[in-house]
Design a protein around this motif. Structure first.
Motif, short mmCIF file in Angstrom:
data_model
loop_
_atom_site.label_atom_id
_atom_site.label_comp_id
_atom_site.label_asym_id
_atom_site.label_seq_id
_atom_site.Cartn_x
_atom_site.Cartn_y
_atom_site.Cartn_z
N ARG A 348 1.16 -1.16 0.16
CA ARG A 348 -0.18 -0.14 -0.18
C ARG A 348 1.24 1.00 0.03
O ARG A 348 0.85 1.92 0.97
N GLU A 350 2.19 4.10 -0.86
CA GLU A 350 1.78 5.23 -1.77
C GLU A 350 2.42 6.87 -2.33
O GLU A 350 2.34 7.18 -3.18
N LYS A 351 3.86 6.48 -1.42
CA LYS A 351 4.93 7.93 -1.64
C LYS A 351 5.96 7.37 -1.73
O LYS A 351 6.26 6.45 -0.63
N SER A 360 5.19 10.77 -5.88
CA SER A 360 4.16 9.86 -5.79
C SER A 360 4.88 8.52 -6.54
O SER A 360 5.84 8.10 -6.69
#
Ligand code: C2O
Ligand code: CU
Length: 482
Positions: A348, A350-351, A360
């Motif tokens: 998971r 994201e960045k 990102s």
């Protein structure tokens, strides 16, 4: 993606009748004598190799000295290894001496311990091999490509007092992705899909660059077998049958002899195991080491002589290798460090940061081809993960917050697993090795492993996942010992 390869692996294996293995393994060995002043030449070159077996065609490879694997370099403990490395490829390269507690400048890590050796150029590697055991060497520049194309070899450091065995054989086990014409599948090489999943796995397994091998033994013989997983990313599940087996060393370092009751050894990429095989069945029997991670592929046959027995049976006595004398840990006041692994498919993340800049996940993939991070940082960071004083004990807590297993490798040192929190302890019991010195530790998804080591080798050291596509895709950091 995997399905298709499973199928072709089966087809290739069946189609060519490779399960019947007949060849004796060629082991090319250079013994570097203590007296030898002149270095051994190890040259990175492109060439051809009969990976599918004699007469079954040539596969274009990159190699050391034109052979896959490269020459076995064999020295006595504490002897100097002196290698003249010549790069005759079109790509910059280096040699990393995996698992050796080496002098930092000889560690071969591009961008950290040395500059890449450019095409046509040379580099002299000279170091002492302080620990007896089974080690190996491979490039540390674009390893995901160079290793997949065949660049690796074994480094064997002999104990000062040899142990009593009838045979001592070293087997480099590799996993190749070949097309139906027998050539390397290169289109997927370097593609992010492979990097974000379990890394590159193939459809053909080799033992010392051949589809398999066999050796003659006698009932009552005792053999030391050194197994090294040189695959980019496949976790090997090896099954031993037809003899009794005990583990005597892991990643080069001696362990208290342990019977292999399950018959199964799990070897993550880069890991080694030294086994003692006791051929305790009747004359005419057969023992086999097979790889069983997808289908059963016999790799190595030990054919017992029809009649003869070994005259002086020495079976079942434990073999205790002498300790390499690694520094004792002081766990009363360690330097505590946490390493949080994130990213990959089904993760998971994201960045993540690259060179201090936050990106990102889309930018990360597009601009840097990275998908994994350590403590939110993708790829080699400018600053070390930690800096330890020479002699200090470091306690590293590694959290696998990804959906994939990883094989964490420390350079210049060996570490011990002191705690493992696992969702499926039964499964991890197969590959966990508590309180033994290792240079590569396999972690399952969702596990937390605490390792410790004495930071006693000064310099800048890499720490990364040895599923080489994961390393390339971001799972890389370093620490320093000052
Ligand atoms: Cu076997 Cu950093 O590598
Ligand atoms: Cu990994």
């Amino acid at each position: 993606m995997n399905k298709q390869y499973n199928l072709s692996r089966r087809q290739i294996l069946k189609g060519l009748g490779l399960t019947a293995t007949t060849c004796i393994l060629p082991i090319n060995s250079y013994a570097i004598g203590a007296e030898s002043e002149s270095p051994v030449l190890v040259e990175a070159v492109s060439g051809q190799s009969e990976l599918l077996g004699k007469g079954l065609g040539q596969t274009a490879v990159w190699s050391y000295n034109g052979m896959v694997p490269g020459p076995v370099i064999r020295v006595k403990q504490n002897q100097d290894v002196h290698v003249r490395f010549k790069n005759s490829l079109k790509q910059p390269s280096t040699i990393h001496w995996h698992g050796v507690r080496i002098d930092n400048k000889m560690d071969g890590v591009v961008g950290l311990t040395q500059d890449a050796v450019l095409p046509g150029k040379e580099f002299a590697y000279k170091f002492k091999a302080p620990d007896a055991g089974t080690y190996w060497y491979h490039p540390h520049n674009k390893t995901w490509e160079q290793l997949a194309r065949g660049m690796y070899g074994l480094l064997i450091v002999d104990e000062e007092k040899p142990i009593a065995v009838d045979h001592d054989i070293a087997l480099a086990l590799d996993d190749w992705q070949l097309k139906r014409n027998g050539q390397l599948e290169t289109e997927s090489m370097g593609q992010i899909g492979e990097w974000a999943h379990g890394g590159r796995t193939g459809n053909v397994l080799t033992v010392n660059g051949k589809p398999g091998g066999s050796v003659q033994v006698k009932s009552g013989d005792r053999t030391r077998v050194r197994l090294c997983n040189t695959a980019n990313s496949r976790i090997l599940s090896l099954h031993v049958q037809g003899c009794s087996a005990q583990t005597i060393a892991l990643d080069g370092q001696p362990v208290a002899p342990k019977k292999l009751d399950s018959g199964v050894v799990i070897l993550a990429p880069a890991q080694r195991v030294d086994l003692i095989l006791d051929f305790d069945k009747d004359p005419g029997s057969r023992a086999v080491i097979s790889e069983v991670s997808e289908i059963r592929v016999p790799l190595m046959n030990f054919i017992y002589d029809e009649k003869q027995k070994s005259i002086a049976p020495k079976l079942n006595a434990p073999i205790i290798l002498s300790d390499n004398g690694l520094a004792k840990m002081d766990l009363s006041n360690p330097l505590k460090v946490t390493l949080d692994m994130t990213g990959g498919a089904m993760g998971r993340m994201e960045k993540a940061r690259v060179n201090g800049k936050e990106l990102s996940i889309d930018e990360l993939v597009r601009k840097h081809k990275m998908v994994w991070a350590f403590n939110g940082n993708a790829g080699m960071p400018e600053k070390p993960l930690f800096s330890a004083k020479r002699g200090q004990t470091v306690e590293l807590t590694i959290l696998n917050n990804t959906a994939w297993p990883h094989a964490m490798h420390i350079h210049g040192h060996h570490m011990q697993e002191i705690e493992r929190k696992s969702r499926s302890p039964e499964r991890s019991a197969l590959f966990a090795a508590p309180n033994t010195w290792r240079d590569t530790i396999l972690m399952d998804t969702a596990e937390t492993v605490k390792v410790a080591f004495v930071a006693d080798n000064p310099g800048k050291w890499a720490f990364h996942c040895h599923m080489i596509e994961h390393q390339a895709g971001g799972m890389m950091t370093w620490f320093e010992v000052v």
